[in-house]
Design a protein around this motif. Sequence first.
Motif, short mmCIF file in Angstrom:
data_model
loop_
_atom_site.label_atom_id
_atom_site.label_comp_id
_atom_site.label_asym_id
_atom_site.label_seq_id
_atom_site.Cartn_x
_atom_site.Cartn_y
_atom_site.Cartn_z
N GLN A 52 0.82 -1.22 0.00
CA GLN A 52 0.00 0.00 0.00
C GLN A 52 0.86 1.27 0.00
O GLN A 52 0.68 2.17 0.80
CB GLN A 52 -0.96 -0.02 1.20
N LEU A 53 1.73 1.35 -0.97
CA LEU A 53 2.63 2.49 -1.11
C LEU A 53 2.04 3.62 -1.94
O LEU A 53 2.53 4.73 -1.89
CB LEU A 53 3.95 2.04 -1.75
N THR A 54 1.01 3.32 -2.72
CA THR A 54 0.50 4.25 -3.74
C THR A 54 1.69 4.84 -4.50
O THR A 54 1.98 6.03 -4.40
CB THR A 54 -0.37 5.37 -3.11
N PRO A 55 2.37 3.98 -5.28
CA PRO A 55 3.60 4.44 -5.94
C PRO A 55 3.35 5.19 -7.24
O PRO A 55 4.02 4.98 -8.24
CB PRO A 55 4.35 3.12 -6.19
N TRP A 56 2.36 6.07 -7.23
CA TRP A 56 1.99 6.85 -8.40
C TRP A 56 1.12 8.01 -7.95
O TRP A 56 0.57 8.01 -6.85
CB TRP A 56 1.23 6.01 -9.43
N ARG A 57 1.05 8.98 -8.82
CA ARG A 57 0.12 10.10 -8.63
C ARG A 57 -0.26 10.64 -10.00
O ARG A 57 0.41 10.37 -11.00
CB ARG A 57 0.69 11.19 -7.73
N PHE A 58 -1.35 11.39 -10.01
CA PHE A 58 -1.87 11.93 -11.27
C PHE A 58 -2.06 13.43 -11.13
O PHE A 58 -2.57 13.90 -10.10
CB PHE A 58 -3.21 11.27 -11.63
N LEU A 59 -1.68 14.18 -12.14
CA LEU A 59 -1.86 15.62 -12.17
C LEU A 59 -2.83 15.97 -13.29
O LEU A 59 -2.55 15.70 -14.46
CB LEU A 59 -0.52 16.33 -12.41
N VAL A 60 -3.97 16.55 -12.93
CA VAL A 60 -4.94 17.01 -13.94
C VAL A 60 -4.50 18.41 -14.34
O VAL A 60 -4.49 19.33 -13.51
CB VAL A 60 -6.37 17.01 -13.38
N LEU A 61 -4.14 18.57 -15.61
CA LEU A 61 -3.56 19.82 -16.07
C LEU A 61 -4.64 20.78 -16.57
O LEU A 61 -5.26 20.54 -17.61
CB LEU A 61 -2.53 19.55 -17.17
N GLY A 62 -4.85 21.84 -15.81
CA GLY A 62 -5.80 22.88 -16.19
C GLY A 62 -5.16 23.87 -17.14
O GLY A 62 -4.02 23.68 -17.60
N PRO A 63 -5.86 24.97 -17.46
CA PRO A 63 -5.36 25.93 -18.47
C PRO A 63 -3.97 26.49 -18.17
O PRO A 63 -3.12 26.53 -19.07
CB PRO A 63 -6.42 27.03 -18.46
N ALA A 64 -3.70 26.90 -16.94
CA ALA A 64 -2.38 27.46 -16.62
C ALA A 64 -1.29 26.39 -16.73
O ALA A 64 -0.19 26.66 -17.23
CB ALA A 64 -2.39 28.08 -15.22
N ALA A 65 -1.60 25.18 -16.28
CA ALA A 65 -0.63 24.09 -16.37
C ALA A 65 -0.35 23.73 -17.82
O ALA A 65 0.78 23.41 -18.20
CB ALA A 65 -1.13 22.88 -15.59
N ARG A 66 -1.37 23.81 -18.67
CA ARG A 66 -1.17 23.52 -20.09
C ARG A 66 -0.31 24.59 -20.76
O ARG A 66 0.48 24.30 -21.65
CB ARG A 66 -2.51 23.37 -20.80
N GLU A 67 -0.46 25.83 -20.31
CA GLU A 67 0.42 26.89 -20.82
C GLU A 67 1.87 26.57 -20.47
O GLU A 67 2.77 26.70 -21.32
CB GLU A 67 0.02 28.26 -20.24
N ARG A 68 2.11 26.16 -19.22
CA ARG A 68 3.47 25.78 -18.81
C ARG A 68 3.96 24.60 -19.65
O ARG A 68 5.11 24.58 -20.10
CB ARG A 68 3.51 25.40 -17.32
N LEU A 69 3.08 23.62 -19.86
CA LEU A 69 3.46 22.45 -20.63
C LEU A 69 3.81 22.82 -22.07
O LEU A 69 4.76 22.27 -22.65
CB LEU A 69 2.32 21.42 -20.62
N SER A 70 3.09 23.77 -22.65
CA SER A 70 3.38 24.17 -24.03
C SER A 70 4.80 24.72 -24.14
O SER A 70 5.51 24.44 -25.11
CB SER A 70 2.35 25.18 -24.54
#
Length: 196
Positions: A52-70
Motif C-alpha cells: 500500500q505504497l500508492t507508488p503513483w500520482r496523477f496531475l490534472v492539467l488545467g489551463p495554466a498548467a497547459r500553458e506551462r506544458l506548451s
Amino acid sequence: MPETTRALVELCDTLIQSRQHVGPKHLGLPAPDDATLTQLFEAAAAAPDHRQLTPWRFLVLGPAARERLSEVFAQALLERDADALPEQLADARAKAFRGPVLVLAVADLRADEPDAPEPERWLSLGCAIQNLLLAAQARGFGTGLSSGRAMGSAALREAFDIAPGEQAVCFISIGTPTRAKSPRVRPAVQSFVRWL
C-alpha cells in the motif's frame, strides 16, 4: 455459471476488448466533469498495490498548467534541435492543448520498501492507468496515452514539481472520440503464452 455472473463476464470482456487508443487530436467535447474524473481516479486507486505504497500520482492539467506544458514542449524541441523553425515550435506548443482533459501520470519510487521492489511499483502504476482507461471507456469516453522525449526533461520536472525518485511516465488524454476507429488486431494468445 449463474446468469448474473455470465452477464458481468460478457460486460467485462466487451469493455476490455473494445478499449483502444484515441489520439488527443481526435478527442473532443463533452469531456468528463470533475465528479466523473474523481470516479476515474477511484478506479485507479483499486489497482494492485503491494505494501500500500500508492507508488503513483496523477496531475490534472488545467489551463495554466497547459500553458506551462506548451513551453516545456517548445524548450524540449529546442534542446533537441536548436534550429527548429517557428512553425515547428508552434506545433510543439499546440500539443499541450489537444484533447479536452489532460492528465500527467507520475511514478513515485521514493519509498524505502524492499518488499515492494521497483518492478512491482511500475506494475501498480500500469494497473492504475488501465483501471482509469477502462472506467472512462465504461462511461463512453475515449482515451489515449502519449509520451515523448520531454517526459524526462528538467523543464518538465521543474514545471510540475517532479521530485527526485519520481518519474513522469505518460500523459492521459480523455474526451469524446470525434471519429470512428477500426478495431485493433490483437495478438494471438499462442504468440505470447506458453503452458509449462
